[in-house]
Design a protein around this motif. Structure first.
Motif, PDB file in Angstrom:
ATOM      1  N   VAL A 418       0.835  -1.208   0.000  1.00  0.00           N
ATOM      2  CA  VAL A 418       0.000   0.000   0.000  1.00  0.00           C
ATOM      3  C   VAL A 418       0.865   1.251   0.000  1.00  0.00           C
ATOM      4  CG1 VAL A 418      -1.640   1.347   1.378  1.00  0.00           C
ATOM      5  CG2 VAL A 418      -1.991  -1.110   1.076  1.00  0.00           C
ATOM      6  N   GLU A 419       1.932   1.261   0.803  1.00  0.00           N
ATOM      7  CA  GLU A 419       2.812   2.421   0.837  1.00  0.00           C
ATOM      8  C   GLU A 419       3.546   2.599  -0.494  1.00  0.00           C
ATOM      9  OE1 GLU A 419       5.005   5.758   2.107  1.00  0.00           O
ATOM     10  OE2 GLU A 419       3.046   4.884   2.564  1.00  0.00           O
ATOM     11  N   SER A 420       3.905   1.495  -1.136  1.00  0.00           N
ATOM     12  CA  SER A 420       4.540   1.581  -2.451  1.00  0.00           C
ATOM     13  C   SER A 420       3.606   2.244  -3.454  1.00  0.00           C
ATOM     14  CB  SER A 420       4.940   0.181  -2.927  1.00  0.00           C
ATOM     15  OG  SER A 420       5.540   0.239  -4.199  1.00  0.00           O
ATOM     16  N   ARG A 421       2.336   1.897  -3.397  1.00  0.00           N
ATOM     17  CA  ARG A 421       1.351   2.520  -4.293  1.00  0.00           C
ATOM     18  C   ARG A 421       1.188   3.997  -3.953  1.00  0.00           C
ATOM     19  NH1 ARG A 421      -3.002   1.581  -7.640  1.00  0.00           N
ATOM     20  NH2 ARG A 421      -4.776   2.994  -7.349  1.00  0.00           N
ATOM     21  N   ASP A 513       8.998  12.025   0.316  1.00  0.00           N
ATOM     22  CA  ASP A 513      10.361  12.029  -0.204  1.00  0.00           C
ATOM     23  C   ASP A 513      11.152  10.812   0.258  1.00  0.00           C
ATOM     24  OD1 ASP A 513       9.806  14.577  -1.280  1.00  0.00           O
ATOM     25  OD2 ASP A 513      10.322  15.519   0.651  1.00  0.00           O
ATOM     26  N   GLY A 514      10.543   9.942   1.039  1.00  0.00           N
ATOM     27  CA  GLY A 514      11.255   8.798   1.596  1.00  0.00           C
ATOM     28  C   GLY A 514      10.837   7.482   0.976  1.00  0.00           C
ATOM     29  N   ARG A 515      11.147   6.398   1.668  1.00  0.00           N
ATOM     30  CA  ARG A 515      10.798   5.045   1.227  1.00  0.00           C
ATOM     31  C   ARG A 515      10.277   4.241   2.414  1.00  0.00           C
ATOM     32  NH1 ARG A 515      12.497   2.912  -3.565  1.00  0.00           N
ATOM     33  NH2 ARG A 515      10.969   1.339  -2.925  1.00  0.00           N
ATOM     34  N   MET A 516       9.125   4.664   2.917  1.00  0.00           N
ATOM     35  CA  MET A 516       8.538   3.960   4.049  1.00  0.00           C
ATOM     36  C   MET A 516       8.178   2.530   3.691  1.00  0.00           C
ATOM     37  SD  MET A 516       5.281   5.024   6.449  1.00  0.00           S
ATOM     38  CE  MET A 516       5.897   6.666   6.785  1.00  0.00           C
ATOM     39  N   ASP A 517       7.968   2.253   2.414  1.00  0.00           N
ATOM     40  CA  ASP A 517       7.671   0.878   2.015  1.00  0.00           C
ATOM     41  C   ASP A 517       8.834  -0.052   2.350  1.00  0.00           C
ATOM     42  OD1 ASP A 517       9.167   2.270   0.127  1.00  0.00           O
ATOM     43  OD2 ASP A 517       8.509   0.995  -1.519  1.00  0.00           O
ATOM     44  N   ASN A 518      10.068   0.461   2.236  1.00  0.00           N
ATOM     45  CA  ASN A 518      11.222  -0.361   2.606  1.00  0.00           C
ATOM     46  C   ASN A 518      11.245  -0.663   4.103  1.00  0.00           C
ATOM     47  OD1 ASN A 518      12.130  -0.446  -0.010  1.00  0.00           O
ATOM     48  ND2 ASN A 518      13.624   1.207   0.235  1.00  0.00           N
ATOM     49  N   VAL A 519      10.758   0.283   4.903  1.00  0.00           N
ATOM     50  CA  VAL A 519      10.668   0.045   6.343  1.00  0.00           C
ATOM     51  C   VAL A 519       9.748  -1.141   6.615  1.00  0.00           C
ATOM     52  CG1 VAL A 519       9.980   1.004   8.571  1.00  0.00           C
ATOM     53  CG2 VAL A 519      11.117   2.463   6.882  1.00  0.00           C
ATOM     54  N   TYR A 520       8.620  -1.166   5.920  1.00  0.00           N
ATOM     55  CA  TYR A 520       7.690  -2.281   6.106  1.00  0.00           C
ATOM     56  C   TYR A 520       8.275  -3.601   5.618  1.00  0.00           C
ATOM     57  CZ  TYR A 520       3.838   0.792   7.474  1.00  0.00           C
ATOM     58  OH  TYR A 520       3.029   1.676   8.152  1.00  0.00           O
ATOM     59  N   TRP A 521       9.092  -3.550   4.565  1.00  0.00           N
ATOM     60  CA  TRP A 521       9.741  -4.784   4.117  1.00  0.00           C
ATOM     61  C   TRP A 521      10.740  -5.272   5.156  1.00  0.00           C
ATOM     62  CZ3 TRP A 521       7.109  -7.389   1.012  1.00  0.00           C
ATOM     63  CH2 TRP A 521       6.473  -6.849  -0.101  1.00  0.00           C
ATOM     64  N   VAL A 522      11.425  -4.348   5.820  1.00  0.00           N
ATOM     65  CA  VAL A 522      12.328  -4.729   6.907  1.00  0.00           C
ATOM     66  C   VAL A 522      11.531  -5.379   8.050  1.00  0.00           C
ATOM     67  CG1 VAL A 522      13.861  -3.850   8.727  1.00  0.00           C
ATOM     68  CG2 VAL A 522      14.101  -3.024   6.381  1.00  0.00           C
TER      69      VAL A 522
END
Length: 563
Positions: A418-421, A513-522
């Motif tokens: 969802v965050e990636s979208r 401006d960030g990549r919160m989706d990567n946080v969720y993948w972590v």
């Protein structure tokens, strides 16, 4: 029944405890939860608006309070097990929270107890005086300690009213259903009153709910089964380690008469074993009888020189279950992080419901509460009976916890997608910082539903497991240990977020401006690794007290009639 007392100290009649106590415990839980959730979930806003505090200072105070509410239950449990008993601890704790809420209500009503109002963020705001802060901090401390002292002690005492483990499981389900449902009502109702009507009225409602919960609990005392505290169990556990080390060179024996079986207080024999178990053999030396430990009348109990076999086995039980307990920390850490990031995501999404109403970002947690409340009812009324019909037995706590692990991982995966979208739409519309993305906040609901169902499985499962498996002397501590790893997860989650902010560019001030989706993948990776660790621990663990009861039509009917 051994280990219980009536109100006048005589042996209790057969009707003490049982389902007649159920309404008292559920009503008490509802009242105390309404009160606690009504102030704790809105304390940051209160400090900023009414006491002119800066956002970061208010957040730090809230963090301290949350840590206290989650970590202090173990202290209350130890006091209940060792000295005062659960009933007294609950009465004292709920009285403390009532006193704290009264002080908090007065601080909201009386102008002399708070600084003059000012616009939020104004540099001309007057700071609260030392007296005003002293009263404020005292009220928050009392309310926090009181809330922490009742939540899990109440659950343990309620389960003590039942001898049947299936009935204990049903009680835990409804206990936590009440907890989530009351929290939901408080977040939606009382907090709305505080924000839109009056802080004094909102806190006054909390006082009323707390008072009603306390009165209902005390009025049910004549029906309760009251277990006598037997002194600090941790002293005996520490004694085992000390004595085992002192006797580390002594030769072990396989004869039961070579071990001390008598309880330290000289009372009736309480041990369930006649010979020590084979695991952690080095601890068996603590109960080994050597020269100077016996005379013509039997064992001579010298403190820190000889322990009972039951104390040795109690320590072994804690050692065996500790790996399983540790898995709860990393199970709850992703959830703690997710709950904080959800608010940031919601602020940068379209929160309108219709043309006029906008959902508060902080109210997104409502979807978790609703889902968990509904899921708990469905699990108890439909899923468990269906499982029993198909397998002929009740699902075991480890099975429920394992399912909670998988659903939590799925929630993190959904969050990442969802965050990636959302980030993709932000880039498509060239939106930077925290600008609102033309994407409905309801996209966040599926992940909240998943984590809500997960909690409905693993939270009661964990409480039930530790309550049933911990030594009898640590029953209250067993339930509170769940709160301990939630508290640890809360602080660990904060540390993880700080680490990611310092070492990556994934969490800037402007989330577009960030990549919160990567946080969720972590967090997904952490959940998968922890689940693997859990499977290893669960496969190696052997139940000590959980009964694998074959279900008959008669006891299945009884199980459904009591709720």
């Amino acid at each position: 029944m051994e280990g219980t007392v009536s109100i006048d100290g005589a042996s209790p009649p057969f009707n003490h405890g049982g389902w007649i106590t159920f309404p008292f415990f559920i009503a008490t839980m509802a009242g105390l939860t309404l009160a606690a959730a009504g102030w704790s979930n809105n304390v940051v806003v209160y400090l900023i608006r009414e006491f002119n505090m800066k956002n970061i200072n208010a957040a730090q105070i809230a963090n301290i309070l949350n840590g206290c509410i989650n970590l202090f239950p173990i202290v209350a449990a130890v006091v209940a097990d060792s000295y005062l008993g659960s009933f007294s601890v609950i009465v004292i704790s709920s009285s403390l929270s009532l006193l704290g809420l009264i002080l908090l209500t007065l601080s909201a009503i009386l102008d002399m107890l708070k600084p003059p109002p000012c616009e939020t963020g104004s540099s001309f705001c007057q700071n609260p005086s030392k007296l005003q802060l002293a009263i404020l901090y005292t009220s928050l401390a009392l309310a926090s300690l009181g809330a922490a002292g009742t939540r899990f002690t109440l659950a343990t005492m309620g389960a003590d009213q039942f001898n049947n483990q299936n009935h204990q499981g049903v009680f835990f389900n409804w206990h936590f259903f009440t907890f989530y449902a009351a929290t939901l009502v408080s977040v939606v109702g009382i907090i709305y009153v505080e924000d839109n009507v009056s802080w004094g009225l909102g806190f006054g409602l909390c006082v009323t709910a707390n008072l009603l919960g306390l009165v209902i609990f005390v009025s049910g005392k004549r029906y309760f089964r009251l277990l006598k505290p037997r002194g600090s169990p941790f002293t005996g556990l520490a004694c085992v380690m000390v004595v085992a080390f002192r006797k580390r060179k002594a030769a072990l024996s396989f004869k039961k008469e070579d071990y001390c079986h008598e309880p330290r207080d000289g009372g009736r024999k309480t041990t369930l074993r006649t010979t020590p178990s084979n695991n952690f053999k080095f601890l068996n030396r603590a109960a080994l009888l050597t020269d100077g430990h016996t005379d013509s009348d039997g064992p001579i109990m010298k403190p820190w020189n000889l322990c009972t076999l039951q104390q040795v086995e109690d320590l072994k039980t804690l050692i065996r279950i500790s790996p399983l307990w540790s898995t709860g920390i990393l199970l709850n850490t992703p959830i703690a992080i997710q709950m904080s990031l959800i608010v940031l995501q919601a602020l940068a999404m379209d929160r309108h419901l219709g043309s006029h109403f906008q959902i508060p970002a902080g109210s997104m947690i409502v979807f978790v509460m609703i889902t968990t409340s509904v899921a708990l009812a469905l699990i108890d009324r439909f899923l468990i009976p269906t499982w029993q019909r198909l397998t002929g037995r009740t699902p075991l706590p480890l099975q429920r916890i394992g399912l909670g692990h998988t659903l939590t991982i799925s929630s993190m995966v959904i969050s990442a997608l969802v965050e990636s979208r959302r980030l993709s739409m932000a880039r498509t519309h060239k939106l930077n910082g925290n600008s609102v993305v033309p994407m409905s906040t309801f996209w966040l609901v599926p992940q909240l539903v998943a984590v809500g169902v997960a909690e409905a499985f693993h939270f009661p499962g964990q409480v039930s497991l530790y309550y049933q498996e911990f030594p009898k002397s640590l029953k209250s501590s067993a339930a509170a240990m769940v709160a301990v790893f939630i508290g640890i997860a809360f602080y660990l989650g904060t540390a993880v977020v700080d680490l990611l902010r310092k070492t990556t560019g994934w969490l800037p001030d402007g989330i577009n401006d960030g990549r919160m989706d990567n946080v969720y993948w972590v967090l997904t990776a952490i959940g998968i690794a922890n689940f693997g660790y859990y499977l290893v621990c669960a496969s190696l663990y052997r139940y000590q007290n959980v009964e694998k009861v074959e279900l008959t039509d008669s006891n299945y009917g009884e199980l459904n009639l009591v709720v």
